[in-house]
Every structure is written in structure tokens, then in C-alpha cells.
Design an enzyme around this catalytic site. Sequence first.
Site, PDB file in Angstrom:
ATOM      1  N   THR A 184       0.838  -1.215   0.000  1.00 47.64           N
ATOM      2  CA  THR A 184       0.000   0.000   0.000  1.00 47.64           C
ATOM      3  C   THR A 184       0.868   1.258   0.000  1.00 47.64           C
ATOM      4  O   THR A 184       0.693   2.155  -0.828  1.00 47.64           O
ATOM      5  CB  THR A 184      -0.903  -0.003   1.266  1.00 47.64           C
ATOM      6  OG1 THR A 184      -1.677  -1.189   1.267  1.00 47.64           O
ATOM      7  CG2 THR A 184      -1.806   1.210   1.309  1.00 47.64           C
ATOM      8  N   LYS A 196       6.425   2.017  12.508  1.00 48.52           N
ATOM      9  CA  LYS A 196       6.357   2.369  13.942  1.00 48.52           C
ATOM     10  C   LYS A 196       6.724   1.209  14.848  1.00 48.52           C
ATOM     11  O   LYS A 196       7.234   1.412  15.956  1.00 48.52           O
ATOM     12  CB  LYS A 196       4.979   2.914  14.309  1.00 48.52           C
ATOM     13  CG  LYS A 196       3.810   2.043  13.876  1.00 48.52           C
ATOM     14  CD  LYS A 196       3.372   2.391  12.484  1.00 48.52           C
ATOM     15  CE  LYS A 196       2.322   1.429  11.979  1.00 48.52           C
ATOM     16  NZ  LYS A 196       1.492   1.969  10.928  1.00 48.52           N
ATOM     17  N   VAL A 222       3.692   7.839  12.386  1.00 47.83           N
ATOM     18  CA  VAL A 222       2.707   8.241  13.401  1.00 47.83           C
ATOM     19  C   VAL A 222       1.619   9.097  12.753  1.00 47.83           C
ATOM     20  O   VAL A 222       1.909  10.145  12.167  1.00 47.83           O
ATOM     21  CB  VAL A 222       3.374   9.035  14.546  1.00 47.83           C
ATOM     22  CG1 VAL A 222       2.340   9.419  15.599  1.00 47.83           C
ATOM     23  CG2 VAL A 222       4.514   8.249  15.170  1.00 47.83           C
ATOM     24  N   GLY A 266      -0.296   8.727  10.097  1.00 45.75           N
ATOM     25  CA  GLY A 266      -0.411   8.777   8.632  1.00 45.75           C
ATOM     26  C   GLY A 266       0.009  10.095   8.025  1.00 45.75           C
ATOM     27  O   GLY A 266       1.166  10.489   8.100  1.00 45.75           O
ATOM     28  N   GLY A 284      -6.664  -0.787   2.612  1.00 48.78           N
ATOM     29  CA  GLY A 284      -5.223  -0.607   2.846  1.00 48.78           C
ATOM     30  C   GLY A 284      -4.911   0.089   4.158  1.00 48.78           C
ATOM     31  O   GLY A 284      -3.804   0.581   4.355  1.00 48.78           O
ATOM     32  N   LYS A 337       2.893   3.810  18.148  1.00 52.18           N
ATOM     33  CA  LYS A 337       2.932   5.229  17.760  1.00 52.18           C
ATOM     34  C   LYS A 337       3.051   6.119  18.994  1.00 52.18           C
ATOM     35  O   LYS A 337       3.776   7.124  18.996  1.00 52.18           O
ATOM     36  CB  LYS A 337       1.679   5.589  16.966  1.00 52.18           C
ATOM     37  CG  LYS A 337       1.618   4.884  15.614  1.00 52.18           C
ATOM     38  CD  LYS A 337       0.223   4.985  15.019  1.00 52.18           C
ATOM     39  CE  LYS A 337       0.155   4.329  13.653  1.00 52.18           C
ATOM     40  NZ  LYS A 337      -1.221   4.114  13.203  1.00 52.18           N
TER      41      LYS A 337
HETATM   42  P1  NAP Z   1       1.922  -4.012   2.874  1.00 54.68           P
HETATM   43  O1  NAP Z   1       0.881  -3.518   1.940  1.00 54.68           O
HETATM   44  O2  NAP Z   1       1.729  -5.316   3.540  1.00 54.68           O
HETATM   45  O3  NAP Z   1       3.315  -4.022   2.055  1.00 54.68           O
HETATM   46  C1  NAP Z   1       4.475  -4.612   2.544  1.00 54.68           C
HETATM   47  C2  NAP Z   1       5.464  -4.724   1.403  1.00 54.68           C
HETATM   48  O4  NAP Z   1       6.668  -5.309   1.895  1.00 54.68           O
HETATM   49  C3  NAP Z   1       4.986  -5.639   0.267  1.00 54.68           C
HETATM   50  O5  NAP Z   1       5.317  -5.066  -0.970  1.00 54.68           O
HETATM   51  C4  NAP Z   1       5.777  -6.937   0.465  1.00 54.68           C
HETATM   52  O6  NAP Z   1       6.067  -7.605  -0.746  1.00 54.68           O
HETATM   53  C5  NAP Z   1       7.050  -6.383   1.072  1.00 54.68           C
HETATM   54  N1  NAP Z   1       7.739  -7.373   1.887  1.00 54.68           N
HETATM   55  C6  NAP Z   1       7.269  -8.026   2.968  1.00 54.68           C
HETATM   56  N2  NAP Z   1       8.220  -8.844   3.462  1.00 54.68           N
HETATM   57  C7  NAP Z   1       9.292  -8.695   2.663  1.00 54.68           C
HETATM   58  C8  NAP Z   1      10.572  -9.287   2.621  1.00 54.68           C
HETATM   59  N3  NAP Z   1      10.939 -10.180   3.555  1.00 54.68           N
HETATM   60  N4  NAP Z   1      11.418  -8.912   1.671  1.00 54.68           N
HETATM   61  C9  NAP Z   1      11.058  -7.983   0.740  1.00 54.68           C
HETATM   62  N5  NAP Z   1       9.859  -7.389   0.722  1.00 54.68           N
HETATM   63  C10 NAP Z   1       8.993  -7.754   1.668  1.00 54.68           C
HETATM   64  O7  NAP Z   1       2.194  -2.966   4.017  1.00 54.68           O
HETATM   65  P2  NAP Z   1       1.920  -1.401   4.005  1.00 54.68           P
HETATM   66  O8  NAP Z   1       0.522  -1.163   4.461  1.00 54.68           O
HETATM   67  O9  NAP Z   1       2.375  -0.791   2.738  1.00 54.68           O
HETATM   68  O10 NAP Z   1       2.844  -0.930   5.238  1.00 54.68           O
HETATM   69  C11 NAP Z   1       4.234  -0.774   5.085  1.00 54.68           C
HETATM   70  C12 NAP Z   1       4.788  -0.081   6.326  1.00 54.68           C
HETATM   71  O11 NAP Z   1       4.152   1.191   6.473  1.00 54.68           O
HETATM   72  C13 NAP Z   1       4.514  -0.815   7.650  1.00 54.68           C
HETATM   73  O12 NAP Z   1       5.569  -0.559   8.537  1.00 54.68           O
HETATM   74  C14 NAP Z   1       3.236  -0.150   8.154  1.00 54.68           C
HETATM   75  O13 NAP Z   1       3.086  -0.255   9.552  1.00 54.68           O
HETATM   76  C15 NAP Z   1       3.509   1.276   7.744  1.00 54.68           C
HETATM   77  N6  NAP Z   1       2.347   2.139   7.586  1.00 54.68           N
HETATM   78  C16 NAP Z   1       1.278   1.724   6.858  1.00 54.68           C
HETATM   79  C17 NAP Z   1       0.207   2.584   6.661  1.00 54.68           C
HETATM   80  C18 NAP Z   1      -0.990   2.183   5.866  1.00 54.68           C
HETATM   81  O14 NAP Z   1      -1.961   2.950   5.851  1.00 54.68           O
HETATM   82  N7  NAP Z   1      -1.004   1.031   5.204  1.00 54.68           N
HETATM   83  C19 NAP Z   1       0.254   3.874   7.222  1.00 54.68           C
HETATM   84  C20 NAP Z   1       1.378   4.263   7.961  1.00 54.68           C
HETATM   85  C21 NAP Z   1       2.415   3.394   8.127  1.00 54.68           C
HETATM   86  P3  NAP Z   1       4.909  -8.223  -1.681  1.00 54.68           P
HETATM   87  O15 NAP Z   1       4.088  -7.059  -2.134  1.00 54.68           O
HETATM   88  O16 NAP Z   1       5.632  -8.858  -2.807  1.00 54.68           O
HETATM   89  O17 NAP Z   1       4.152  -9.181  -0.818  1.00 54.68           O
HETATM   90  N1  HSE Z   2      -2.813   0.295  10.513  1.00 53.01           N
HETATM   91  C1  HSE Z   2      -2.533   1.654  10.765  1.00 53.01           C
HETATM   92  C2  HSE Z   2      -3.809   2.382  11.116  1.00 53.01           C
HETATM   93  C3  HSE Z   2      -1.897   2.282   9.555  1.00 53.01           C
HETATM   94  O1  HSE Z   2      -4.887   1.849  10.868  1.00 53.01           O
HETATM   95  O2  HSE Z   2      -3.741   3.480  11.661  1.00 53.01           O
HETATM   96  C4  HSE Z   2      -1.421   3.692   9.787  1.00 53.01           C
HETATM   97  O3  HSE Z   2      -0.328   3.710  10.640  1.00 53.01           O
END
Ligand code: NAP
Ligand code: HSE
Length: 431
Positions: free
Chosen positions: A15, A108, A135, A137, A190, A208
Amino acid sequence: MTNAPLKIAVAGLGTVGAGVLKLLAQQAEVIEQRCGRRIEVVAVSARSRGKDRGVDLSAVEWYDDPVKLAAHPGVDVVVELIGGSEGAAKQTVETALELGRHVVTANKALLAHHGTELALKAEGKGLAVAFEAAVAGGIPIIKGLREGLAGNRIAEVHGILNGTCNYILTEMRTTGREFADVLAEAQKLGYAEADPSFDIDGVDAAHKLAVLTSVAFGTPVDFQNVYVEGIRHVSALDFDYADALGYRIKLLGIARRTATGIEQRVHPCMVPKAAPIAAVDGVFNAVVAQGDFVDRVLFVGRGAGAGPTASAVVADLIDVARGRSTPTFGVPAASLAKAQPSPMEARQGAYYVRLMVVDRPGVIADIAAAMRDQNVSMEQFLQRGRSPGEAVPVVLTTHDTNEAAMQRALATIGKKEAVVEPPRMIRIEQF
Ligand code: NAP
Ligand code: HSE
């Protein structure tokens, strides 16, 4: 300052990672104007090479292994968007710092567990570990606290720190939808973590909060001392009673300097409907900071999702491109000063309690006696309807009291034969 492109490698294309690539491509011109140089993605890594991510990867190098990506000799910044406090994410970040690359991350969990040591490592080498996206978003709360409020002593930060939970609580209250159904939707959008129990059990908000506390108070990140409760036990009945009593239910993170030390806690709260935070619904997050000169400041914005999170990641990249650097947690990592944690039992405040009790004479008197024995003063007592001999919901609220006393009273009440379910309690916060 150089005008050579800032070369970045992106580990993780889910995402957030895909969102960052889209933003960088779409806003390339304005970013170049603002930094005086381009930001160029030279390499990426994820698990599945064949997956369509809606972004053009034809001109970038692909790595199956993010740790090898971090060792790419031609990059200035490694952007870690994999997630998780250990494993690939940690090794990627550590490798990047060892080899002299700046790090930008949204992780985080990693910061909550290893933030202080990573900051020490980075600052020792004159590198950045930037984490605006970790923290709340898209809300620039890290910059807001670390830079905008740098002239203040912060007494308290509190807020809605998890978009998934706020989305679930809002949908359950306004539409009566089931918990599991709304969670599945948040995952599809996402918002949720790879393991959504991190969201609903309050762990993500606690990660966070631990990071926010460090930035607000200049202390090492102390995740171990965050008290955590999630939203699994909040029921449709609680929303109805909260509404009748003049409250909204929110999962809040609260960090406060108190006479007994620094309090850090995450749990569902009832907040007065008139409090600004009560009106923050859906995936929106909000953070309130209380500074000694500025007074109260409220930050509101989308707390999760591709666009808002990418916006925060790219803001950090722009800082690096401009050559701006700030100590990771606001004061140099070597000067972060340990503080006494305040135990949860020391919390002072009011409580909402919901009980399922057999409807017969004397039960309410027993409950009142358990409260009296712990010196807990009751404010309201509600029993709607009558079903003699059957279980009925009974709700009470208290005046301000002490957490330890309240827990003792609830333990006594929970053992009564007429109380047929464990008592449910939600803390009331008067902001
Ligand atoms: P996600 O959609 O699950 O994406 C994770 C990515 O990491 C995927 O592309 C996955 O590959 C890759 N990956 C996982 N394990 C791996 C490995 N061992 N080697 C190489 N690549 C690997 O997660 P996300 O929602 O984007 O979140 C990413 C980070 O941002 C996390 O720390 C999350 O807490 C943080 N975050 C997320 C949001 C949100 O709204 N989603 C907001 C703020 C912060 P594949 O695609 O090939 O499976
Ligand atoms: N899973 C987290 C949330 C993503 O819902 O707030 C943003 O950090």
C-alpha cells in the site's frame, strides 16, 4: 548544495510503497522545484516480482532481497516500507545505516522497539532516520512537535492514533455494522496492518504513542511501559449508552507528565461529544499537544491509506534532498533522558461500567456496596426496562477515582453470582 538527483531505493511495494512511487512520479516537477534537485528511484524490492502494483517499474533495478538493496552502492537513501519490528525490515535499516545511507521509514513497530538504538547509530554517522509516516499517517505530527512546537515544554499529547480502529468504531456507531465486516473493509482499503490484531488490540497505537512520547518529552522510546487495551470488547450497547450519557467512544493514546512519572496508555475512552476529538471520525486521526507557551494545538488528518502515508514519506525525502537535518527524536539521541514511568494503577479519572446482572432485588445494593468499600463514588446508575429473574444490562458511571480502587471494586463485582458476564469498563476522559 548539490543539484545532483537524490537517489533512493524503496524496500516494500505494498500500500505505502506503491503509493510513494505514484506520488514521486506524479509530483516530480513540483518536488524538483521545492528541493532544487530530482528524487530518483533507482532500485526497489518486494517479495513477489510478478505482482501488478499499478506503477511502472521498467526503469528501476529489482532486488528480491531488501538487505542487498540496502547495500546498493549508488543510493543516498533507503526507504523501508516492509513493516515489522524484526527480520527483513530491521536488517534493511541496519545495513543502510552501517553503509552510510539515510533511512526513511513508516515502520512504527521497528521504532517502538529499536528507535533509540537506531537514532544513536544514525546520529553517530551524521545520517537521518526519518519517520513522519510512522505516526498518524498524513498528519505532520512529528515535524509539528519536533519543529513547530520546539520552543515549548510539552505537558501532554493525546489522540486518535489508529485509523483502522477509528474507522471500525465510527461505522459500528453510525451504521450498526458488525465488527468483522468493517474490519474486512478497512483491510481492503489498505488501512490495516499486515496482522490486523495489531490494530484492534491497540498495539499499533501503542507503537505510535511510544514514538510520540519520546519526541514530546525527550525521553528514550519506552514501549515496554505503555499500558495497552484494544477495542474487541466495545459493544453496540456501549455505543447506545455512551450516546445517552453524552459521550463518544474513541481508542486514544495518552502520554502525560504526572506527579508519579510519565504516563503512557492506549485504551478505549469515552470523551464528551463537545470535545473536538469526539468529532474526528472514520479513518481520520487527531493529535492534541499541550505546550506551556502555545497552549493546546490540534492536528487532524487521514491516519492511514496510500495517499496520506506517501505524502508523509515524501516530506521526509524532501528534507533529506534539501540537506535539512534534525535530531531524530528532537534532542540528540545521546541526550535522551530516561524518565520514571507512571503505573496504570495511578490513573485518576471517571469510569463507565456495564454489567449483565440478574434482575432481582438486592443486586444493585451489592454492586453499590462493592464500590463503597473501595471508596468509589458513583455518579449515575442506569437500568432500562425490567425482566425479573433474567439477565439485564446495568450501567453506572463514577466520579473521579483511582484506577487501582476501581479494579478492586470490579474484581469483587465480577465474582458475584448475580453478575453473569465479566464487567466491562471504559475510562472517561474529560478533555
Ligand atoms: P503491505 O501492503 O503489507 O506491504 C508490505 C510490502 O513489503 C509488500 O510489498 C511486500 O512484498 C514487502 N515485503 C514483505 N516482506 C518482505 C521481505 N521479507 N522482503 C522484501 N519485501 C517484503 O504494508 P503497508 O501497508 O504498505 O505498510 C508498510 C509499512 O508502512 C509498515 O511498517 C506499516 O506499519 C507502515 N504504515 C502503513 C500505513 C498504511 O496505511 N497502510 C500507514 C502508515 C504506516 P509483496 O508485495 O511482494 O508481498
Ligand atoms: N494500521 C494503521 C492504522 C496504519 O490503521 O492506523 C497507519 O499507521
